[in-house]
Design an enzyme around this catalytic site. Structure first.
Site, PDB file in Angstrom:
ATOM      1  N   HIS A   1      71.134-120.447  23.119  1.00  0.00           N
ATOM      2  CA  HIS A   1      71.199-119.846  22.293  1.00  0.00           C
ATOM      3  C   HIS A   1      71.406-118.109  22.587  1.00  0.00           C
ATOM      4  O   HIS A   1      72.715-117.674  21.607  1.00  0.00           O
ATOM      5  CB  HIS A   1      69.342-118.856  22.761  1.00  0.00           C
ATOM      6  CG  HIS A   1      69.563-117.481  21.484  1.00  0.00           C
ATOM      7  ND1 HIS A   1      69.622-116.284  22.285  1.00  0.00           N
ATOM      8  CD2 HIS A   1      68.673-117.393  20.960  1.00  0.00           C
ATOM      9  CE1 HIS A   1      68.832-115.830  21.589  1.00  0.00           C
ATOM     10  NE2 HIS A   1      68.652-115.863  20.310  1.00  0.00           N
TER      11      HIS A   1
ATOM     12  N   GLU B   1      65.045-109.544  22.011  1.00  0.00           N
ATOM     13  CA  GLU B   1      64.293-110.372  21.036  1.00  0.00           C
ATOM     14  C   GLU B   1      63.676-111.160  22.051  1.00  0.00           C
ATOM     15  O   GLU B   1      62.295-111.499  21.792  1.00  0.00           O
ATOM     16  CB  GLU B   1      65.369-111.973  21.132  1.00  0.00           C
ATOM     17  CG  GLU B   1      65.503-112.278  20.090  1.00  0.00           C
ATOM     18  CD  GLU B   1      66.144-113.081  19.793  1.00  0.00           C
ATOM     19  OE1 GLU B   1      66.722-114.371  18.593  1.00  0.00           O
ATOM     20  OE2 GLU B   1      67.739-113.235  20.319  1.00  0.00           O
TER      21      GLU B   1
ATOM     22  N   GLU C   1      75.408-118.798  21.408  1.00  0.00           N
ATOM     23  CA  GLU C   1      74.705-118.789  20.223  1.00  0.00           C
ATOM     24  C   GLU C   1      75.336-117.242  19.428  1.00  0.00           C
ATOM     25  O   GLU C   1      75.626-117.116  18.360  1.00  0.00           O
ATOM     26  CB  GLU C   1      73.971-119.147  19.162  1.00  0.00           C
ATOM     27  CG  GLU C   1      73.388-118.905  17.873  1.00  0.00           C
ATOM     28  CD  GLU C   1      71.955-118.651  17.863  1.00  0.00           C
ATOM     29  OE1 GLU C   1      71.791-117.647  17.024  1.00  0.00           O
ATOM     30  OE2 GLU C   1      71.192-119.000  17.957  1.00  0.00           O
ATOM     31  N   HIS C   2      74.736-116.349  20.379  1.00  0.00           N
ATOM     32  CA  HIS C   2      75.098-114.699  19.961  1.00  0.00           C
ATOM     33  C   HIS C   2      76.481-114.568  20.358  1.00  0.00           C
ATOM     34  O   HIS C   2      76.954-114.040  19.332  1.00  0.00           O
ATOM     35  CB  HIS C   2      74.466-114.214  20.512  1.00  0.00           C
ATOM     36  CG  HIS C   2      72.864-113.923  20.250  1.00  0.00           C
ATOM     37  ND1 HIS C   2      72.294-112.374  19.922  1.00  0.00           N
ATOM     38  CD2 HIS C   2      71.569-114.597  19.755  1.00  0.00           C
ATOM     39  CE1 HIS C   2      71.053-113.035  19.165  1.00  0.00           C
ATOM     40  NE2 HIS C   2      70.732-114.018  19.483  1.00  0.00           N
TER      41      HIS C   2
END
Length: 416
Positions: A46, A126, A49-50
């Site tokens: 994840h 997040e 991905e950022h």
């Protein structure tokens, strides 16, 4: 018109040309998600991905945002337990620019140390957001309970400790190991020129040589039952009830879709009608399937008042028990089949949804399943098959119950 092309380096291109549309959606799907991480790497998929949006050797993060806005397009990404996906949707005339942008992000992102440190704080926020959302949190707790120590049980976002400790070289090593050409699917749906597209894809995505190292091996999960409770001062108690499901490509998947729809997958479902409409015990109650490459789960979620926990669990268990014993009626089967076919057709009206389906078909089965094939498979589900699948999946003895909120262990234990 569907076509599949495998580049010399192993990258797979799957396309569906729809000349009547003015849009085209391109997705880059990588066969790497949170389940492919080691415990010390939790959250890497994840986080990467950022980082792909934080600047390349030729574009800054601002340049990337402005470029996609100037095209009037949409660009985003998402990480699941098994895949990481980057996609762009634009007008067909802007496809070459969209492909150039995606290629730049995938192959030339900088992973600048200062950007990594800044993005750590974003991802930590997040993670905190999940902690503040009880519906998300109870489902995360439930997944961890059902999967136990299996990698599928870890949060996709990772944990604060692993995110805080990651280094630039860790991320680069992970990309080098997991983003191998043979693990990448490029899916394109909408209006485009097939020959021009294939030339561009070969140029932009066919240059990296595949590694000689062995692809990562996944281990199938063993699902766990039992009761887990986490006390938290909330206005409601949030519940998850889990049972065995099936894998994403399983031959019985359409029967499982029917089963879930009748149980709690729609507003006409048994659970919605019994728990909310008839008794007013919950505002939100639903069930859903989670299908992975080698297993899956059925989960029921409900949010209710603390004093109604036992009643809600009793109604849920009764409906599960009744469905396991008697399956569903012929009327329910016919109505659900019609509903599924209608939803399926409506869901595939955009280039984005077609792109998603192309990629998932390729990653799960290695081939396309046409709309006609899917409707025929839905029609082929029989009452006898439904009885068998219901008995196999709705096993009350293997049920897992997770509770979050102002409750006592006695409330969950007594409900069992």
């Amino acid at each position: 018109m569907y076509r599949k092309l495998i580049l010399e380096n192993g990258v797979r291109l799957v396309t569906e040309r729809i000349p009547t549309l003015k849009s085209v959606t391109v997705g880059i799907w990588v066969n790497a998600g949170s389940r492919d991480e080691q415990p010390a790497q939790a959250g890497y998929s994840h986080f990467i991905e950022h980082m792909f949006f934080k600047g390349t050797t030729s574009r800054s993060a601002t340049d990337i945002s402005r470029e996609i806005d100037a095209l009037g397009g949409e660009m985003n990404a998402f990480t699941t337990r098994e895949t990481t996906t980057f996609y762009v949707k634009v007008l067909d005339q802007h496809l070459p620019k969209a492909l150039d942008l995606l290629s730049d992000l995938l192959h030339r992102s900088k992973f600048a140390p200062k950007d990594i440190e800044k993005e750590k704080q974003v991802v930590l926020e997040e993670i905190r957001m999940v902690q503040d959302d009880p519906e998300d949190l109870v489902q995360e707790l439930h997944t961890g309970q059902v999967m136990g120590r299996h990698p599928l049980g870890r949060p996709i976002l990772g944990r604060a400790t692993t995110i805080g400790a990651l280094r630039r070289q860790d991320l680069l090593d992970y990309v080098d190991a997991r983003y191998q050409p043979q693990e990448i699917v490029v899916a394109v749906a909408g209006s485009f020129d097939q020959r021009a597209l294939e030339r561009t894809i070969a140029r932009e995505f066919g240059r990296r040589r595949p590694s000689s190292q062995q692809s990562h091996v996944r281990r199938a999960p063993d699902l766990l039952g039992g009761v887990v409770m986490q006390r938290k001062q909330l206005e409601q108690v949030h519940l998850c009830i889990g049972m065995k499901g099936i894998s994403a490509g399983h031959p019985d998947r359409y029967a499982a879709y029917v089963l879930n729809s009748v149980l709690g997958g729609s507003v006409s479902s048994r659970l919605f009608q019994e728990v909310r409409e008839k008794r007013g015990l919950a505002y939100s109650i639903y069930s859903f399937l989670s299908g992975y490459s080698d297993g899956g789960t059925i989960t029921v979620y409900a949010g209710t008042r603390q004093k109604e926990v036992e009643r809600v669990l009793d109604v849920i268990r009764r409906e599960i028990r009744r469905m396991a014993a008697n399956s569903i009626t012929r009327d329910e089967l016919k109505r659900t089949k019609d509903q599924m076919k209608g939803s399926l057709m409506l869901s595939l009206e955009s280039s984005h949804s077609r792109m998603n389906k192309l990629a998932k078909d390729e990653m799960i089965k290695g081939k396309r399943t046409s709309l006609d094939d899917m409707t025929r498979a839905i029609d082929a589900v029989t009452s006898k098959q439904m009885e068998r699948v219901a008995q196999e999946l709705l096993d009350e003895q293997a049920m897992a119950v997770t509770g979050l909120g102002p409750l006592s262990a006695r409330q969950l234990q007594l409900s069992r």
